[in-house]
Design a protein around this motif. Structure first.
Motif, PDB file in Angstrom:
ATOM      1  N   PHE A 146       0.859  -1.181   0.000  1.00  0.00           N
ATOM      2  CA  PHE A 146       0.000   0.000   0.000  1.00  0.00           C
ATOM      3  C   PHE A 146       0.898   1.234   0.000  1.00  0.00           C
ATOM      4  N   VAL A 186      -8.359   5.718  -0.755  1.00  0.00           N
ATOM      5  CA  VAL A 186      -7.445   5.569   0.388  1.00  0.00           C
ATOM      6  C   VAL A 186      -8.122   6.045   1.675  1.00  0.00           C
ATOM      7  N   PHE A 192      -1.492   9.549   2.461  1.00  0.00           N
ATOM      8  CA  PHE A 192      -1.247   9.307   1.038  1.00  0.00           C
ATOM      9  C   PHE A 192      -0.629  10.547   0.394  1.00  0.00           C
TER      10      PHE A 192
END
Length: 419
Positions: A146, A186, A192
């Motif tokens: 991720f 997300v 992020f």
């Protein structure tokens, strides 16, 4: 609940679609005899940063698991979109064999294969085992993780699973970071975005594509709400999030994908590129549409319920008339529509889908069987409901033969229409 970006208390509800299973949790025949998990599907609005977000959500690792069934390459129109984008951005940024491209959520390699063919160093970050494996079989370098601050720091320090293309640029960062339809997916949008800042080279460019909140509201696209989508984004909110992490949006393009999306161009704040007129134009359009007023969102629930009622009325009438109704496209948006409407196999006998990973399984919640598209000619439905309405032209073209037995296409969003 507090806003995932600015931490403001969320006092305003936008949409309540009841309870449904995760939209991509397709079932095997063995699963049909087991309990199925249902999760609340509700949206709230932040009246500070105006981020629209899911109220309850699954952990990302539980949604994007090893059996994740969405393969981007299934859609020919999406492949064409990816190829056109690649050609454009290579010219725009003058990318060469000395550049480095990273795609976040690289899926099955549908996009990066275009950079591979041009000899431009690249790699993807893709957490789902099923799609990552497919991309690697195409010769694409994939880090199966991720993306966020932790991954970006590993990338900078050299501790990430380093690809050959990255080794050649060990002392520099990514010249182009691509994220198509991932920013809304997300759960921690701040982490992020900080990761984007860390991974971006000094003069690098960020390209993100995401469905535009303005279209969701104006075109009644409530079926684009599902558990994988944690955020529903306006340009105003994205500009604010970027600014918090010393990034700027310098250009935006309105594109047709997924019912109307934005492609933003971002860079470091210190980058000399100036903010272009396109950014202000979209911000003004959002303001004129009331995307920073709570009352703009208040009647959306009733619009979703009208679509649900119209679909049920049509399906029940078709059943009573002895007509066969099937659907095309086992898409996440279709699962939202069917589960909100309470549709079961007595109203829609089957759904056809070209994705091998979905064939032979059943839709979550509705338990409608997923069949190969070549079964359409055997079943000969009187009506074929196009669930991924954004692919309407592609589906009507590839399945035009249903007219041979008098079959007709149907769409339910933004309003019920027999084509």
């Amino acid at each position: 609940m507090n806003c995932r970006h600015c931490k403001n208390q969320l006092d305003y509800k936008f949409l309540d679609l009841g309870f449904s299973p995760p939209s991509n949790a397709y079932l095997t025949s063995e699963d049909l005899s087991k309990p199925e998990e249902y999760i609340p599907l509700r949206l709230r609005i932040c009246n500070e940063c105006w981020l629209v977000q899911t109220e309850d959500y699954e952990v990302a690792e539980a949604i994007f698991d090893k059996d994740y069934a969405y393969f981007s390459s299934t859609s020919n129109s999406w492949l064409q979109h990816a190829e056109s984008y690649s050609e454009m951005i290579i010219r725009e940024l003058n990318l060469t064999d000395e550049s480095l491209v990273m795609e976040i959520a690289a899926n099955d390699g549908y996009l990066l294969k275009n950079f591979v063919s041009k000899g431009i160093p690249n790699f993807g970050v893709e957490p789902t085992e099923s799609t990552a494996k497919y991309a690697m079989e195409l010769g694409i370098c994939i880090d199966q993780e991720f993306f966020g601050v932790n991954y970006a720091n590993k990338l900078v320090s050299g501790d990430a699973p380093i690809t050959e293309s990255y080794k050649r640029k060990r002392d520099s960062l990514c010249d182009l970071i691509i994220g198509n339809n991932v920013y809304a997916h997300v759960p921690d949008i701040n982490d992020f975005t900080r990761g984007l800042k860390i991974a971006l080279s000094n003069s690098g460019t960020i390209n993100l594509e995401f469905p535009h909140l303005l279209n969701l509201i104006q075109l009644n696209q409530f079926d684009t709400v599902y558990h994988e989508h944690f955020s529903y984004l306006s340009l105003y909110t994205v500009v604010a999030i970027f600014a918090k992490y010393d990034l700027k949006v310098y250009r935006v393009e309105e594109i047709a994908t997924h019912g109307g999306s934005l492609r933003i161009y971002g860079c470091h704040n210190h980058d000399p590129r100036s903010v272009e007129k396109s950014v202000n134009d979209v911000l003004l359009a959002e303001a004129a549409a009331g995307l920073r007023r709570v009352n703009t969102f208040e009647d959306f629930q009733s619009k979703a319920e009208v679509i649900k009622d119209d679909l049920l009325t049509f399906l029940i009438a078709a059943k009573r008339s002895g007509k066969i109704v099937a659907a095309y496209g086992a898409a996440a948006k279709g699962n939202t529509l069917l589960n909100f409407s309470g549709v079961k196999p007595d109203l829609i006998c089957s759904v056809f889908d070209a994705a091998l990973a979905k064939q032979g399984k059943f839709l979550p919640g509705s338990h409608i069987p997923i069949l190969k598209p070549n079964m359409i000619k055997e079943i000969k439905p009187d009506f074929l409901l196009i669930l991924p309405w954004n692919l309407r032209s592609e589906v009507t073209s590839s399945c035009s033969y249903i007219s041979e037995w008098g079959g007709k296409f149907v769409v339910a969003v933004p309003e019920l229409k027999v084509l």
